[in-house]
Motif scaffolding. Structure first.
Motif, PDB file in Angstrom:
ATOM      1  N   UNK A   1       7.892  -6.834  -0.326  1.00 19.11           N
ATOM      2  CA  UNK A   1       6.959  -7.882  -0.717  1.00 19.11           C
ATOM      3  C   UNK A   1       7.479  -8.603  -1.947  1.00 19.11           C
TER       4      UNK A   1
ATOM      5  N   UNK B   1       0.638  -3.700   9.253  1.00 20.12           N
ATOM      6  CA  UNK B   1      -0.069  -4.857   8.709  1.00 20.12           C
ATOM      7  C   UNK B   1       0.329  -6.157   9.400  1.00 20.12           C
TER       8      UNK B   1
ATOM      9  N   UNK C   1      -6.142  -4.963  11.392  1.00 25.65           N
ATOM     10  CA  UNK C   1      -4.776  -4.678  11.004  1.00 25.65           C
ATOM     11  C   UNK C   1      -4.815  -3.494  10.071  1.00 25.65           C
TER      12      UNK C   1
ATOM     13  N   UNK D   1      -4.267  -1.866   6.774  1.00 22.29           N
ATOM     14  CA  UNK D   1      -4.070  -2.480   5.466  1.00 22.29           C
ATOM     15  C   UNK D   1      -3.731  -1.432   4.430  1.00 22.29           C
TER      16      UNK D   1
ATOM     17  N   UNK E   1       6.389 -19.411  -0.541  1.00 22.54           N
ATOM     18  CA  UNK E   1       6.228 -19.670   0.885  1.00 22.54           C
ATOM     19  C   UNK E   1       5.854 -21.130   1.114  1.00 22.54           C
TER      20      UNK E   1
ATOM     21  N   UNK F   1      -6.410 -10.845  -4.585  1.00 23.47           N
ATOM     22  CA  UNK F   1      -7.738 -10.787  -5.199  1.00 23.47           C
ATOM     23  C   UNK F   1      -8.274 -12.185  -5.448  1.00 23.47           C
TER      24      UNK F   1
ATOM     25  N   UNK G   1       1.626 -11.839   0.664  1.00 24.28           N
ATOM     26  CA  UNK G   1       2.490 -10.875   1.320  1.00 24.28           C
ATOM     27  C   UNK G   1       1.762 -10.248   2.509  1.00 24.28           C
ATOM     28  N   UNK G   2       2.561  -9.710   3.424  1.00 22.85           N
ATOM     29  CA  UNK G   2       1.986  -9.297   4.699  1.00 22.85           C
ATOM     30  C   UNK G   2       0.915  -8.213   4.553  1.00 22.85           C
ATOM     31  N   UNK G   3       1.084  -7.277   3.621  1.00 28.30           N
ATOM     32  CA  UNK G   3       0.072  -6.226   3.505  1.00 28.30           C
ATOM     33  C   UNK G   3      -1.214  -6.782   2.880  1.00 28.30           C
ATOM     34  N   UNK G   4      -1.071  -7.764   2.015  1.00 31.80           N
ATOM     35  CA  UNK G   4      -2.245  -8.394   1.418  1.00 31.80           C
ATOM     36  C   UNK G   4      -2.900  -9.321   2.440  1.00 31.80           C
ATOM     37  N   UNK G   5      -2.068  -9.987   3.239  1.00 31.98           N
ATOM     38  CA  UNK G   5      -2.587 -10.813   4.320  1.00 31.98           C
ATOM     39  C   UNK G   5      -3.480  -9.991   5.239  1.00 31.98           C
ATOM     40  N   UNK G   6      -3.049  -8.760   5.543  1.00 33.22           N
ATOM     41  CA  UNK G   6      -3.847  -7.896   6.416  1.00 33.22           C
ATOM     42  C   UNK G   6      -5.210  -7.626   5.789  1.00 33.22           C
ATOM     43  N   UNK G   7      -5.230  -7.400   4.474  1.00 31.05           N
ATOM     44  CA  UNK G   7      -6.515  -7.169   3.801  1.00 31.05           C
ATOM     45  C   UNK G   7      -7.433  -8.380   3.956  1.00 31.05           C
TER      46      UNK G   7
ATOM     47  N   UNK H   1      -8.592  -8.934   7.669  1.00 29.53           N
ATOM     48  CA  UNK H   1      -9.630  -7.950   8.010  1.00 29.53           C
ATOM     49  C   UNK H   1     -10.958  -8.324   7.362  1.00 29.53           C
TER      50      UNK H   1
ATOM     51  N   UNK I   1     -12.620 -11.184   9.167  1.00 28.12           N
ATOM     52  CA  UNK I   1     -13.240 -10.758  10.430  1.00 28.12           C
ATOM     53  C   UNK I   1     -14.542 -10.002  10.178  1.00 28.12           C
TER      54      UNK I   1
END
Ligand SMILES: Nc1ncnc2c1ncn2[C@@H]1O[C@H](COP(=O)(O)OP(=O)(O)O)[C@@H](O)[C@H]1O
Ligand code: SF4
Ligand code: SF4
Ligand SMILES: [Mg+2]
Lengths: 387, 356
Positions: free
Chosen positions: A44, A259, A270, A272, A386, B185, B212-218, B221, B224
């Motif tokens: 990351x 994730x 996903x 997390x 990004x 956050x 980042x991808x792991x934060x994107x997942x949070x 979710x 949703x």
């Protein structure tokens, strides 16, 4: 007889002195890149990917400095070379591709001039031969009517075409290694795929190894032979790409892979990873991942795990300690997925104790939140934005 | 609980009445928007430069049902952000109409429009830029409540705490400033702010593209979960097809300001029909390393100031013919897979399936 590695990095440590003490941004990482190999470096933002790259090419932004370890290129130590010797290596033996093509291209010169100058300086070719080689390279990277485009300036090309020119430039002097840092991140989806293919093909055909730095596991899966997963300035897991992607071992890699939204869709939630990567001044003792890890146990909070051999990979995680008993059941099998899921999600990160302060000695307040806090070298901070 | 009652009621009412469950909340018809990007008048006069108009969005129509997620996907310059801004009223349309919850944008009485603004909020890509750095988080969250006159004093404070908890932050976090939070956050704070006025409809423009991808997942979710709890309707905009697939019930694919294809998520991924949709799917990296067969992607997006004639995709399309270069295709149900609305001559003529 087997050829030695093209690049060998041993215990590399990079530090930043700040007003509040020294921050360790890269903390003793080691890896090799074999001839012709594509090593993906994924993680990351702030994990230390770009810093590793800039250390290798000798472009670490001060006050950052290599505080320990060694870097060898083709068996020769390069981390302690004077600046001008390193500059020669950079053009001749190591090519570079960055996220923003304009980092590598001078907007004031035609691309023909930039290519032929590089070729003449490093290969000692005559004007005519250099021009022919420039045209050949541009044709190879898929620029149509290359002879007519030599007189064009960088701004006359689209983003994708510019990145093709940069790839041609990176390979112009037939280097043994190309360091590519987020080479497709700024491009559109349909252009990304093309650029990655060209980079891969060009390096293969010119016999260059590649260090491919990216935050995108998809790009890694498509391109790399081996992959190093970085977390908090350390390598969490390194191994053959299919192992890391299909059978991740380190809990962080497991979380990262879970994730990613999949093309197949279907999954309701996903996986997390709770919280965020720690800031450089708040890396916990022991395993840097322990506050976020659903598998953490007492040892993880005390002692930092070294790389443990698991099949063809090395995993920095106590779960794989060959001397420990019993062998843990990890990664979770399909049927206890439910359990793990809850654990991944119930952890609440502790509040950030002192979130605001600038990091660099020069007083540049680049950094604010925990996630970003790692990107202190301006290189990472600026380059990894990004689209 | 303080002020979430009307949501609960709405959810309960929908559950009780199946007809209401598929009620249309948003209807966009023939939307268009241009930008004048001409050089200054004097340059035009002196140097004979021409006026230049970008057609950022042309003739775009779609509907969004209550409680569903409709996604727009496209590459840069496809008009995604422009549509988002026009739909929430941050920017006027040049043509077409937008009806939300029975109110026509730009026409309803001021009371209707004000009510509509409360029911409709936007989340942006950059959580760094979209929060006032000098305002404490609790003030940021209380502001929409105050502005719409929803509550006062003590209730407002309770509501702010409730909002922070709803997005996974601690009520104590209200006392901090935006820079004290990480990117993920901050996006939670933006979501909390959007929820402050009890909206029914959220327009989300690349909400996780900077994360980042792991934060994107949070964040995905969380979005949703909130949708399930509050019965929210989303217009979700992204360049990432996999993210869109994860979030959306239906997906519209944009190319140079026009819809190329609109289909339920399932259908778009299992039976993509428009050649551009297929190209985008082929460009998706194969994270699973499944080795699925793919056609290499070619070409780049043309300059929107001077788009190709006929079907704008024709310079990159393997099925293009003379009709494609001359005549613009209209969105229509595809033969064989009528759930896919497709703007393509080859599909209409059945040429796409012969060729394959
Ligand atoms: N304020 C503006 N002035 C001029 N051109 C604009 C403006 N906003 C958007 N555009 C142009 O409109 C087109 C669509 O833009 P946008 O909606 O931002 O696309 P996306 O979000 O899909 O990248 C692009 O060509 C863009 O350059
Ligand atoms: S060493 Fe411990 S905390 Fe670190 S990843 Fe392994 S189990 Fe988790
Ligand atoms: S209309 Fe013609 S050019 Fe356009 S997508 Fe269909 S076949 Fe291709
Ligand atoms: Mg946009």
């Amino acid at each position: 007889m087997e050829a030695g590695p093209v690049l060998s990095v041993r215990d590399l440590t990079v530090e930043f002195p700040t007003r509040r003490g020294t921050l360790t941004a890269i903390d003793g990482i080691s890896f090799d890149i074999a001839p012709g190999e594509v090593l993906g470096v994924v993680g990351e933002s702030g994990a230390g990917k770009s810093l590793t790259g800039t250390s290798i090419i000798g472009l670490l932004d001060p006050p950052g400095r290599i505080a320990g370890g060694e870097i060898h290129l083709e068996g020769r130590r390069i981390d302690n070379l004077p600046a001008d010797a390193m500059r020669t290596i950079r053009g001749r033996r190591i090519g570079t591709v960055f996220q923003d093509p304009l980092t590598s291209l001078n907007p004031l010169y035609t691309i023909g001039r930039q290519l032929t100058e590089t070729i003449r300086t490093h290969l000692g070719l005559g004007r005519r031969a250099a021009r022919d080689k420039a045209i050949a390279l541009l044709t190879e990277v898929g620029i149509p009517a290359a002879d007519k485009r030599l007189n064009a300036y960088p701004h006359q090309f689209s983003g994708g075409m510019r990145q093709r020119v940069v790839i041609a430039l990176a390979l112009a002097a037939d280097p043994v290694l190309v360091v590519a840092d987020e080479p497709t991140t700024a491009l559109d989806v349909s252009v990304q795929a093309q650029i990655i293919n060209i980079l891969k093909r060009m390096c293969r055909e010119h016999g260059a190894s590649v260090m491919l730095i990216t935050h995108d596991m998809g790009v890694i899966a498509e391109t790399a032979d081996r992959v190093a997963v970085m977390y908090a300035g350390r390598i969490a897991e390194i191994g053959p790409v299919s192992d890391v992607v299909k059978r991740p071992r380190h809990p962080y890699t497991v979380g990262l892979m879970g994730a990613i939204p999949r093309r197949e869709g279907g999954e309701r939630r996903l996986r997390q990873i709770p919280g965020a990567m720690p800031r450089l001044d708040a890396i916990p003792p022991g395993c840097a991942f322990n506050p976020r890890c659903p598998e953490a146990f007492a040892r993880c909070r005390l002692t930092r795990p070294g790389p443990m051999e698991v099949d063809a990979s090395h995993v920095a995680c106590w779960l794989y300690d060959p001397d420990a008993t019993p062998t843990p059941d990890f990664p979770p099998s399909e049927d206890d997925e439910g359990d793990t899921e809850t654990e991944w999600q119930t952890y609440t990160p502790p509040p950030d104790p002192d979130p605001q302060h600038a990091f660099t000695a020069s007083g540049e307040a680049l950094v604010e939140g925990p996630g970003r806090a790692f990107d202190l070298p301006q290189s990472d901070w600026r380059k990894v934005t990004r689209p | 609980m303080t002020d979430t009652i009307d949501h609960d009621e709405a959810v309960a009412a929908r559950a009780a009445d199946p007809a209401a469950a598929s009620e249309t909340l948003v209807t966009v018809e023939h939307l268009s928007r241009t930008f004048d990007v001409s050089p200054p008048w004097l340059d035009r006069a002196l140097e004979g430069m021409k006026r230049q108009i970008v057609h950022a969005v042309s003739d775009v129509s779609f509907t969004i049902e209550r409680g569903e997620t409709f996604a727009l996907v496209g590459e840069s310059g496809s008009g995604k952000s422009t549509i988002a801004k026009v739909v929430v009223g941050l920017m006027p349309a040049k043509g077409g109409s937008i009806v939300i919850d029975g109110v026509t944008m730009g026409e309803g009485s001021s009371r209707d429009v004000r009510a509509l603004r409360r029911r409709m909020q936007m989340i942006f890509q950059d959580p760094y830029a979209s929060l006032n750095p000098r305002m404490r988080v609790d003030k940021i969250l209380a502001e929409p409540i105050r502005a719409f006159g929803l509550m006062s004093g003590r209730n407002r404070r309770a509501r702010v705490a409730e909002l922070l908890e709803a997005v996974g932050l601690h009520p104590r976090d209200g006392r901090k400033y935006p820079h004290e939070f990480s990117g993920g956050q901050r996006q939670r704070i933006c979501i909390a702010r959007a929820l402050a006025s009890n909206p029914a409809f959220l327009v989300c423009d690349e909400p996780t593209s900077a994360l980042d991808v792991s934060v994107q997942a949070q964040i995905l979710n969380l979005m949703k979960d909130l949708q399930d709890e509050l019965g929210l309707t989303y217009l979700f905009i992204s360049h990432n097809l996999a993210v869109v697939r994860h979030m959306a019930n239906r997906i519209g694919v944009l190319y140079l300001g026009r819809l190329a294809e609109v289909a339920p998520s399932e259908a778009l991924f299992s039976t993509p029909r428009h050649p551009y949709t297929k190209m985008l799917l082929d460009a998706l990296p194969d994270v699973e390393m499944s080795g699925r067969a793919r056609t290499p992607v070619t070409g780049e997006i043309p300059n929107p100031i001077d788009p190709p004639t006929g079907c704008a995709f024709h310079p990159r399309c393997p099925l293009a013919d003379t009709r494609c270069r001359a005549e613009r295709p209209e969105l229509a149900p595809a033969p064989d897979t009528p759930a896919n609305l497709v703007a393509c001559h080859a599909v209409e003529e059945g040429r796409d399936r012969q060729a394959a």
